[in-house]
Structure formats: structure tokens, C-alpha cells
Design an enzyme around this catalytic site. Sequence first.
Site, PDB file in Angstrom:
ATOM      1  N   GLU A   1      40.058  35.632  34.203  1.00 15.80           N
ATOM      2  CA  GLU A   1      41.318  36.172  33.715  1.00 15.80           C
ATOM      3  C   GLU A   1      42.365  35.810  34.767  1.00 15.80           C
ATOM      4  O   GLU A   1      42.170  36.108  35.948  1.00 15.80           O
ATOM      5  CB  GLU A   1      41.224  37.703  33.563  1.00 15.80           C
ATOM      6  CG  GLU A   1      42.501  38.248  32.959  1.00 15.80           C
ATOM      7  CD  GLU A   1      42.546  39.764  32.847  1.00 15.80           C
ATOM      8  OE1 GLU A   1      41.511  40.429  33.048  1.00 15.80           O
ATOM      9  OE2 GLU A   1      43.651  40.266  32.561  1.00 15.80           O
TER      10      GLU A   1
ATOM     11  N   ARG B   1      26.575  41.093  40.245  1.00 12.23           N
ATOM     12  CA  ARG B   1      27.726  40.492  40.903  1.00 12.23           C
ATOM     13  C   ARG B   1      27.494  40.448  42.409  1.00 12.23           C
ATOM     14  O   ARG B   1      26.719  41.223  42.953  1.00 12.23           O
ATOM     15  CB  ARG B   1      29.023  41.191  40.538  1.00 12.23           C
ATOM     16  CG  ARG B   1      29.131  42.647  40.925  1.00 12.23           C
ATOM     17  CD  ARG B   1      30.306  43.314  40.219  1.00 12.23           C
ATOM     18  NE  ARG B   1      31.600  42.803  40.633  1.00 12.23           N
ATOM     19  CZ  ARG B   1      32.517  42.332  39.790  1.00 12.23           C
ATOM     20  NH1 ARG B   1      32.285  42.289  38.501  1.00 12.23           N
ATOM     21  NH2 ARG B   1      33.668  41.918  40.227  1.00 12.23           N
TER      22      ARG B   1
ATOM     23  N   LYS C   1      39.707  41.806  42.439  1.00 10.81           N
ATOM     24  CA  LYS C   1      41.057  41.241  42.411  1.00 10.81           C
ATOM     25  C   LYS C   1      42.115  42.325  42.519  1.00 10.81           C
ATOM     26  O   LYS C   1      43.149  42.132  43.152  1.00 10.81           O
ATOM     27  CB  LYS C   1      41.259  40.445  41.122  1.00 10.81           C
ATOM     28  CG  LYS C   1      40.612  39.085  41.166  1.00 10.81           C
ATOM     29  CD  LYS C   1      40.958  38.266  39.945  1.00 10.81           C
ATOM     30  CE  LYS C   1      40.213  38.753  38.732  1.00 10.81           C
ATOM     31  NZ  LYS C   1      40.283  37.829  37.600  1.00 10.81           N
TER      32      LYS C   1
HETATM   33  P1  ATP Z   1      37.336  41.391  39.753  1.00  7.41           P
HETATM   34  O1  ATP Z   1      36.345  42.495  39.628  1.00  7.41           O
HETATM   35  O2  ATP Z   1      37.428  40.795  41.107  1.00  7.41           O
HETATM   36  O3  ATP Z   1      38.680  41.728  39.197  1.00  7.41           O
HETATM   37  P2  ATP Z   1      36.698  40.175  37.317  1.00  7.41           P
HETATM   38  O4  ATP Z   1      35.323  40.275  36.832  1.00  7.41           O
HETATM   39  O5  ATP Z   1      37.645  41.092  36.688  1.00  7.41           O
HETATM   40  O6  ATP Z   1      36.736  40.234  38.874  1.00  7.41           O
HETATM   41  P3  ATP Z   1      37.242  37.743  35.948  1.00  7.41           P
HETATM   42  O7  ATP Z   1      38.388  36.836  36.078  1.00  7.41           O
HETATM   43  O8  ATP Z   1      37.079  38.483  34.682  1.00  7.41           O
HETATM   44  O9  ATP Z   1      37.304  38.715  37.169  1.00  7.41           O
HETATM   45  O10 ATP Z   1      35.916  36.992  36.305  1.00  7.41           O
HETATM   46  C1  ATP Z   1      35.558  35.722  35.818  1.00  7.41           C
HETATM   47  C2  ATP Z   1      34.070  35.583  35.884  1.00  7.41           C
HETATM   48  O11 ATP Z   1      33.607  35.751  37.219  1.00  7.41           O
HETATM   49  C3  ATP Z   1      33.372  36.650  35.046  1.00  7.41           C
HETATM   50  O12 ATP Z   1      32.347  36.028  34.306  1.00  7.41           O
HETATM   51  C4  ATP Z   1      32.817  37.599  36.056  1.00  7.41           C
HETATM   52  O13 ATP Z   1      31.664  38.206  35.579  1.00  7.41           O
HETATM   53  C5  ATP Z   1      32.562  36.698  37.263  1.00  7.41           C
HETATM   54  N1  ATP Z   1      32.642  37.467  38.517  1.00  7.41           N
HETATM   55  C6  ATP Z   1      33.662  38.243  38.929  1.00  7.41           C
HETATM   56  N2  ATP Z   1      33.376  38.843  40.092  1.00  7.41           N
HETATM   57  C7  ATP Z   1      32.132  38.429  40.450  1.00  7.41           C
HETATM   58  C8  ATP Z   1      31.263  38.687  41.555  1.00  7.41           C
HETATM   59  N3  ATP Z   1      31.612  39.514  42.535  1.00  7.41           N
HETATM   60  N4  ATP Z   1      30.048  38.084  41.565  1.00  7.41           N
HETATM   61  C9  ATP Z   1      29.694  37.246  40.602  1.00  7.41           C
HETATM   62  N5  ATP Z   1      30.459  36.946  39.527  1.00  7.41           N
HETATM   63  C10 ATP Z   1      31.669  37.530  39.447  1.00  7.41           C
HETATM   64 MG    MG Z   2      36.825  40.824  34.390  1.00 11.25          MG
END
Ligand code: ATP
Ligand code: MG
Length: 584
Positions: free
Chosen positions: A58, A283, A293
Site C-alpha cells: 500500500e 511477519r 509504517k
Molecule cells: P506495516 O505494518 O509496516 O504498515 P503493512 O502490512 O501495512 O506494513 P503493506 O504495504 O500492506 O504494509 O505490505 C505489503 C506486503 O508486505 C504485505 O503482503 C505484507 O504482508 C508484507 N509485509 C509487511 N510487513 C511485513 C513484515 N514485517 N514481514 C514480512 N512481510 C511484511
Molecule cells: Mg497492510
Amino acid sequence: MKSPNTDSSNNKKKKEKVGTNVGKTDSSLPSDFIRDIVAEDLKTNKYGGRVHTRFPPEPNGYLHIGHAKSICLNYGIAVQYKGLFNLRFDDTNPIKEEVEYVESIIEDIRWLGADWDDRLFYASDYFEQLYQFAVQLIEKGKAYVDDQTADEIRETRGTLTEPGQDSPYRNRSVEENLDLFGRMRAGEFEDGCRVLRAKIDMASGNLNMRDPVMYRILHAEHHRTGNKWCLYPTYDFTHGQSDSIEGITHSICTLEFEDHRPLYDWYLNELGIHHPQQIEFARLNVSHTILSKRKLLQLVEEGHVTGWDDPRMPTISGLRRRGYTPESIRTFCERIGVAKRDSTVDIALLEHCLREDLNKRAPRVMAVLRPLRLVIDNYPEGQTEELEAVNNPEDASMGKRKLLFSRVLYIEKDDFVEEPPKKWFRLAPGREVRLKHAYIIKCERVVKDEKTGDVVEVHCSYDPETKSGGAKAGRKVKGTLHWVSAAHALEAEIRLYGHLFLEANPNDAEEGSDFKANLNPNSLERLTVCRVEPNLAGAAPGSRYQFLRLGYFCVDQSSSIEKLVFNRTVSLHDTWAKIQKAQR
Ligand code: ATP
Ligand code: MG
């Protein structure tokens, strides 16, 4: 001095790909439960022998090392099984998303070495198709327009132990729903006064299945679709359908989506379209930092760091600026593997992977962080001598360079004490040390500041017979020091970094405070009067070096010919290797 490993020279070479299996034997290929599923699906021809993965960020912030894990996993699987990999922006929230984030994400994934060919997509490109999917569900009696407010919907949702209550609008006719949904799109209603919900089961044990919201009214400009829409689909309604449209086979995501999988499946089944398999993994968490983020944005906005690319940040751009190589990040992602249970990886492992990589590729140079003047009394005044030094003892192909030696040098303040403790092998009154690539010197006397009593100058004699590489170079002394020639050295600013957080788990904060209470107040130390060897003149931003005895350093992007600036990437001190040794 041109470094062999600046980013620009890297780009010219044929890019080494993440997860590439060229030259690898089967046993050295990564294996994990997700790859097992993919291999099994290939065997049973589940998707006609296709493997197609995606990374779906995102664009509401910069990517961090957790995202790198997901990229390496998705791209690595596509390469390993000769499949395809898409980059898709999940851009359904016009309020938090920005073009700046899209651009940084593209740059970061490229830099990591993942390649989506021409398959760069945006969920917003599917808005029309998604709208039509929603119409189909309404026509099937599987979705309805709800006039309740967000608060009312929340209040009637029930709890884990109590079922929710049906909305009074749940049994609207298909015609009325279609009419209202069309008018929602046409902009007839204000934000928040109506939503479209899936008609599933208000008594489901899974709260995500209690008539989840599919569309909300939002009169907001989107970074790609502008003002075309005032109706935006939710993440849950967008994600699976976007996967389906793109023909994704394995939709790999993190564990928090496990409870969303029944909904992911429900939408695809009800629509009767291509149905990828969602697979969840744990994760990545890394000690002494945060991977969220939202929280990283807070650090940026509140000025705790200088930006998303502050070298202390766990973002890809921060790590890059700090001097991390894509290879070291990929090795790290491979080593930590893929699991189904959440855990925290010691940041020392990330640093260990970096050292291993830089040890092979970083040319060695000499730099003095806290200079102390050293005068060699028996060395001819005005004489300059050229000495030869290898650039990397690990790699002879990196060649040699010339060093300038003269009567007045700088050594590290820490390398001299007046009253040496036991096992002190560095310089002290009456003691001998070798100057790297040069001579053995002996400390004869010191000059002190009259007021403070601090040693401001060390006077030595040198033994001309002991030149490195010369006939008597074999004479042994216990310590070897790095140095620079005072007249020839360049001034530089060097930034030393510590962990961003003092606590291994920054979220472990006392009642009434949050993760920011654990910020390390000393995570940045700026040394502004350092001296580096003249070979570093004009070193290009991004170039990486090992400063002998000190660690790995990288030229900062703010560095210029007039003012050299280096970031300490990582010290030489390998805490991970120590941890491993202690466990054996
Ligand atoms: P954050 O929790 O940092 O805001 P998010 O999951 O909201 O991260 P996205 O942009 O939705 O951020 O993530 C894109 C992809 O990266 C998704 O498939 C998510 O599952 C994966 N992802 C995000 N954070 C991690 C992590 N700490 N370890 C592994 N994969 C991750
Ligand atoms: Mg997300």
C-alpha cells in the site's frame, strides 16, 4: 578514488536476481512450507502448471526490511519455479497514499533486485471491474446498501462471544440496492452516510464474516484516479479480486490476514472467478527497531529522525543510505527463512550478513576518527614517501594503492594512553607499535596541554629498517595502528550510528508512554574533524569502504568534493558471531 561498488556501476552489470538458482544445487535452494505447497501444486497441476506471485504494497509509507522479506519470498518463488512476479500497488485509500511513496517503493524493489518486467499494476486500475463485481454480488442477493452510520455498524457487530445484529436495511430488494449503489457512485450522498456490505452471516464466529463493508463513500482525490470516484472499495474487497484479475496462483501474505482468508475465499467463490490460494507466514520483527509504517511515519513527522531515509531507519532507503548492499539483505532474508509463528530476529544477524558481504567487496582505506598528532622526530623534515598498500587482502584482483607517509601523522586518540593497563598492545610511553603498511615506531615523549593536562602530541622515533615488505619487516611487535599523514589527509565528517531503540522490543514501554520512550538518545554521533587518506578525494556517494580497524563506512549522499561525509555502516565487532560461539 572510484569505488568498485557504487550503485551506478552495479546497475550497469547484468543484475543478479533475487532467489536466482543459477549454479545452485538443489540442496542449496531455500525450502519452506510455502515452497512445499507450490511444489505440490505444480505436481498436481493445480493451476495448469503456473506459478504467479505478487508483492502488494500500500503506498502509504516507505518499504522496510519486513517488506524486503516478503519481496524476496514472492520473487524468489517465482524465479525458482520459473513463474511470474507482479508488483501491484494496493492503492484503495486515497487519504493516506501519495505518489512519493509509489516512486520510493519502485526504486527500492528495483534496488533489491526483484524484477516485475512489464507487470506493474495498481488496484485503482481495477476500480471499474471491482464495481462491476460488487454489482454482481448485489444482483445475487449477496450484498446490500446499509444506511447505518459507522458507529451503528460497529455497535451492532457483536463480540467474540456474542453474535451481531442484522441491520434494518439488510433485506432491501435487489432493485433498491442497485439504485442506491448507482447513486452512491454518482455522488448523490455525503461521506459516511451509506456503505455497501456483503451479506454473509452476522452470527459468524469470525468477525470478518459479519457482513463486512465492501464500499464506502469518500469524496477525496485519489493519486491516480483523481476525482473520478467518490466511492472506494475496502482492502478486503479489493485484494483477492485483484489477485484473481492478475491470475495470481499463490497469494502470500502475513499472519494477520489468516482470519481474513474465509472472506478472501467467500468473495472469489461467490463471484465464481479464478481463485488463488492465500497462504500466510509470520511477519519479520527485528530487535531494537520497529517495522510498522505507521510508527515509522510518526518518527519522521515528529522529527526523531531526519527522514524516511535516515541511516538509522529500518527502511530500505535508510539501509541503502547507511551502506547496506542488496546482496546482504537478500542473504539475511534467505537465512531467517519462512515460518508460521511470529518471532523476533536479532539485529546482530542482519549486521553479520552485511559484514560478510562487505568483507569481500569493500576496499580497505585508513581514516582517523579522533585525531591525535604524532611526530616522528628522526624522520627527515619535508620528506614524503610513497608506500604500497593492498586494497583488499580477501581479493587480490582489487589491486594496490599508494599511501603517503611523512614526519607528522595522525593516529587515533584511543590508540594512545600514558598509563597502559595490562594487555595494552597499542601505543604508550616507551612502547613500540607498527604503523600499518609503514614502519615500527617507538613513543619517546608526549606534549601536554598546559591547562587541561591532555596529551596533544606524541613524539616518536622510527626504525627505518622495518618498512613493511622490506628485509627486516619480519620483526614482531604486538600492535598495529592505522594512521594518516597530517599534510596529505583530507578532512571529513563521519557519522556513527547506534541502534534506534534501547530496548530489544521498543513496544515494551511503561504504562502511559509509548515506543518513542525507548528511543536511543545517542543513536547518532557526528564527528566533524576526522581525517581520511587522500585516496578518498572525490569518493562517490554510495561507495563503501572498510576503514581499517574501525568498520565499514559509506559515502553519504550529502558528501561533496569540498566536504566528505561518511556514514558508519557497521563496526567490525561481530556480536552475532559471538552469540553463535557462545551457543556452541
Ligand atoms: P506495516 O505494518 O509496516 O504498515 P503493512 O502490512 O501495512 O506494513 P503493506 O504495504 O500492506 O504494509 O505490505 C505489503 C506486503 O508486505 C504485505 O503482503 C505484507 O504482508 C508484507 N509485509 C509487511 N510487513 C511485513 C513484515 N514485517 N514481514 C514480512 N512481510 C511484511
Ligand atoms: Mg497492510
